[in-house]
Design a protein around this motif. Sequence first.
Motif, PDB file in Angstrom:
ATOM      1  N   TRP A  15      11.938   9.844  31.448  1.00  0.00           N
ATOM      2  CA  TRP A  15      13.094   8.967  31.227  1.00  0.00           C
ATOM      3  C   TRP A  15      13.371   8.731  29.758  1.00  0.00           C
ATOM      4  O   TRP A  15      14.524   8.558  29.352  1.00  0.00           O
ATOM      5  CB  TRP A  15      12.909   7.629  31.955  1.00  0.00           C
ATOM      6  N   GLN A  16      12.306   8.748  28.892  1.00  0.00           N
ATOM      7  CA  GLN A  16      12.548   8.501  27.462  1.00  0.00           C
ATOM      8  C   GLN A  16      13.396   9.611  26.854  1.00  0.00           C
ATOM      9  O   GLN A  16      14.357   9.352  26.120  1.00  0.00           O
ATOM     10  CB  GLN A  16      11.228   8.383  26.699  1.00  0.00           C
ATOM     11  N   SER A  17      13.045  10.865  27.138  1.00  0.00           N
ATOM     12  CA  SER A  17      13.806  11.983  26.599  1.00  0.00           C
ATOM     13  C   SER A  17      15.242  11.972  27.108  1.00  0.00           C
ATOM     14  O   SER A  17      16.191  12.238  26.354  1.00  0.00           O
ATOM     15  CB  SER A  17      13.137  13.311  26.972  1.00  0.00           C
ATOM     16  N   VAL A  18      15.411  11.672  28.373  1.00  0.00           N
ATOM     17  CA  VAL A  18      16.757  11.631  28.942  1.00  0.00           C
ATOM     18  C   VAL A  18      17.563  10.480  28.348  1.00  0.00           C
ATOM     19  O   VAL A  18      18.761  10.621  28.080  1.00  0.00           O
ATOM     20  CB  VAL A  18      16.685  11.512  30.486  1.00  0.00           C
ATOM     21  N   GLU A  19      16.909   9.357  28.093  1.00  0.00           N
ATOM     22  CA  GLU A  19      17.609   8.212  27.497  1.00  0.00           C
ATOM     23  C   GLU A  19      18.137   8.562  26.106  1.00  0.00           C
ATOM     24  O   GLU A  19      19.278   8.252  25.754  1.00  0.00           O
ATOM     25  CB  GLU A  19      16.646   7.026  27.417  1.00  0.00           C
ATOM     26  N   VAL A  20      17.296   9.200  25.290  1.00  0.00           N
ATOM     27  CA  VAL A  20      17.727   9.604  23.943  1.00  0.00           C
ATOM     28  C   VAL A  20      18.862  10.624  24.029  1.00  0.00           C
ATOM     29  O   VAL A  20      19.880  10.510  23.338  1.00  0.00           O
ATOM     30  CB  VAL A  20      16.542  10.181  23.149  1.00  0.00           C
ATOM     31  N   ALA A  21      18.688  11.634  24.875  1.00  0.00           N
ATOM     32  CA  ALA A  21      19.704  12.675  25.011  1.00  0.00           C
ATOM     33  C   ALA A  21      21.013  12.111  25.539  1.00  0.00           C
ATOM     34  O   ALA A  21      22.100  12.526  25.113  1.00  0.00           O
ATOM     35  CB  ALA A  21      19.193  13.781  25.940  1.00  0.00           C
ATOM     36  N   MET A  22      20.934  11.137  26.425  1.00  0.00           N
ATOM     37  CA  MET A  22      22.153  10.558  26.998  1.00  0.00           C
ATOM     38  C   MET A  22      22.926   9.754  25.959  1.00  0.00           C
ATOM     39  O   MET A  22      24.163   9.758  25.955  1.00  0.00           O
ATOM     40  CB  MET A  22      21.792   9.691  28.199  1.00  0.00           C
ATOM     41  N   ARG A  23      22.214   9.058  25.082  1.00  0.00           N
ATOM     42  CA  ARG A  23      22.907   8.335  24.014  1.00  0.00           C
ATOM     43  C   ARG A  23      23.648   9.307  23.106  1.00  0.00           C
ATOM     44  O   ARG A  23      24.783   9.055  22.685  1.00  0.00           O
ATOM     45  CB  ARG A  23      21.915   7.500  23.199  1.00  0.00           C
ATOM     46  N   GLN A  24      22.997  10.426  22.778  1.00  0.00           N
ATOM     47  CA  GLN A  24      23.652  11.420  21.925  1.00  0.00           C
ATOM     48  C   GLN A  24      24.850  12.047  22.639  1.00  0.00           C
ATOM     49  O   GLN A  24      25.921  12.202  22.047  1.00  0.00           O
ATOM     50  CB  GLN A  24      22.646  12.500  21.531  1.00  0.00           C
ATOM     51  N   ALA A  25      24.678  12.404  23.907  1.00  0.00           N
ATOM     52  CA  ALA A  25      25.765  13.020  24.667  1.00  0.00           C
ATOM     53  C   ALA A  25      26.949  12.066  24.803  1.00  0.00           C
ATOM     54  O   ALA A  25      28.112  12.476  24.690  1.00  0.00           O
ATOM     55  CB  ALA A  25      25.259  13.447  26.046  1.00  0.00           C
ATOM     56  N   THR A  26      26.674  10.797  25.041  1.00  0.00           N
ATOM     57  CA  THR A  26      27.746   9.805  25.148  1.00  0.00           C
ATOM     58  C   THR A  26      28.519   9.707  23.841  1.00  0.00           C
ATOM     59  O   THR A  26      29.754   9.633  23.830  1.00  0.00           O
ATOM     60  CB  THR A  26      27.165   8.435  25.524  1.00  0.00           C
ATOM     61  N   GLY A  27      27.795   9.710  22.716  1.00  0.00           N
ATOM     62  CA  GLY A  27      28.458   9.658  21.420  1.00  0.00           C
ATOM     63  C   GLY A  27      29.361  10.851  21.184  1.00  0.00           C
ATOM     64  O   GLY A  27      30.493  10.705  20.705  1.00  0.00           O
ATOM     65  N   TRP A  28      28.882  12.054  21.540  1.00  0.00           N
ATOM     66  CA  TRP A  28      29.713  13.252  21.374  1.00  0.00           C
ATOM     67  C   TRP A  28      30.998  13.132  22.206  1.00  0.00           C
ATOM     68  O   TRP A  28      32.096  13.352  21.704  1.00  0.00           O
ATOM     69  CB  TRP A  28      28.964  14.497  21.837  1.00  0.00           C
ATOM     70  N   CYS A  29      30.823  12.799  23.483  1.00  0.00           N
ATOM     71  CA  CYS A  29      31.976  12.768  24.389  1.00  0.00           C
ATOM     72  C   CYS A  29      33.025  11.765  23.933  1.00  0.00           C
ATOM     73  O   CYS A  29      34.224  12.075  23.884  1.00  0.00           O
ATOM     74  CB  CYS A  29      31.508  12.451  25.810  1.00  0.00           C
ATOM     75  N   TRP A  30      32.596  10.571  23.590  1.00  0.00           N
ATOM     76  CA  TRP A  30      33.585   9.550  23.230  1.00  0.00           C
ATOM     77  C   TRP A  30      34.269   9.861  21.913  1.00  0.00           C
ATOM     78  O   TRP A  30      35.444   9.525  21.724  1.00  0.00           O
ATOM     79  CB  TRP A  30      32.930   8.170  23.198  1.00  0.00           C
ATOM     80  N   ARG A  31      33.594  10.502  20.978  1.00  0.00           N
ATOM     81  CA  ARG A  31      34.270  10.907  19.745  1.00  0.00           C
ATOM     82  C   ARG A  31      35.320  11.980  20.027  1.00  0.00           C
ATOM     83  O   ARG A  31      36.407  11.970  19.435  1.00  0.00           O
ATOM     84  CB  ARG A  31      33.251  11.407  18.723  1.00  0.00           C
ATOM     85  N   TRP A  32      34.992  12.903  20.918  1.00  0.00           N
ATOM     86  CA  TRP A  32      35.995  13.894  21.305  1.00  0.00           C
ATOM     87  C   TRP A  32      37.163  13.240  22.017  1.00  0.00           C
ATOM     88  O   TRP A  32      38.324  13.532  21.727  1.00  0.00           O
ATOM     89  CB  TRP A  32      35.352  14.953  22.209  1.00  0.00           C
TER      90      TRP A  32
END
Length: 266
Positions: free
Chosen positions: A74-91
């Motif tokens: 869950w820790q790795s997924v939590e970090v990756a999800m924060r990064q993915a969310t940031g990418w998507c919303w900036r796009w």
Amino acid sequence: MLDDGWHVQAVCTLCLAAKGVFTQARHWVPKSTRLCLRHGRWTDTYHAQFDVRLPPEIIQAQRDHRHLVREHGWQSVEVAMRQATGWCWRWWDSRRFHQERDRRLKLLIPSGGGTYREDPRLIASSYPDVIALTGLLASPKLRNLPFTGRERDFRVFVSEVRARAAPGYRYEAAGVADPLVRWIEEERYYRTLPNHPFPMPNEPRTHNPDTLEDLTRRLNARLAPESDDQRQCAICGTPLKDAHPRRVCPVNGVTGLVSWVRFGCG
């Protein structure tokens, strides 16, 4: 005892009604829980719950989310999800790659209804894209593709980004403000550092600091009578000008051994 991989969330109202309970309730669930799979209701907000079965990708995203947690933690997924969310919303804020999200959103909004930035229906509509990118960033193998030095691996990574959340994405034309361009440049720099900042929890370490046993062994070797370092400070290695070796360091003014024991070896 529950670890940090759990949080409190509202119970599905249909699940409660099936048990004869008609008041709101909350319970502990894994952080990967966003909705009730049994009834297809979004429960990951403080707002009224709503049905998300019409866009089937949202239901599948919940299953994919749980699979990622089982595979990577869950820790790795939590970090990756924060990064993915940031990418998507900036796009999306720059009006790019938002068509699929908007299509799902129209299925969730009642006729004539509007939306706002924190609308849970907007969050639910973005969930499939975010989880798709999270799968890319949570995988150590896929995450490493842009940094192998091989052009083919870089192209594979960009094609994965296109397939998952950004149809038609072109890295060469993205510009320096693009979130993926910025991430690659920052990650490339961090990977040159020992124990580089912001590592993924499942990332192999590139540098292992000395343990207490290693430090003790090194000090004992330096203090041994036959050691060549008898006339050097145990802390900084500065030559001692005192007649008695290992006494006073001209740099820090304290006994080398005492200073190491009290303050640690540099």
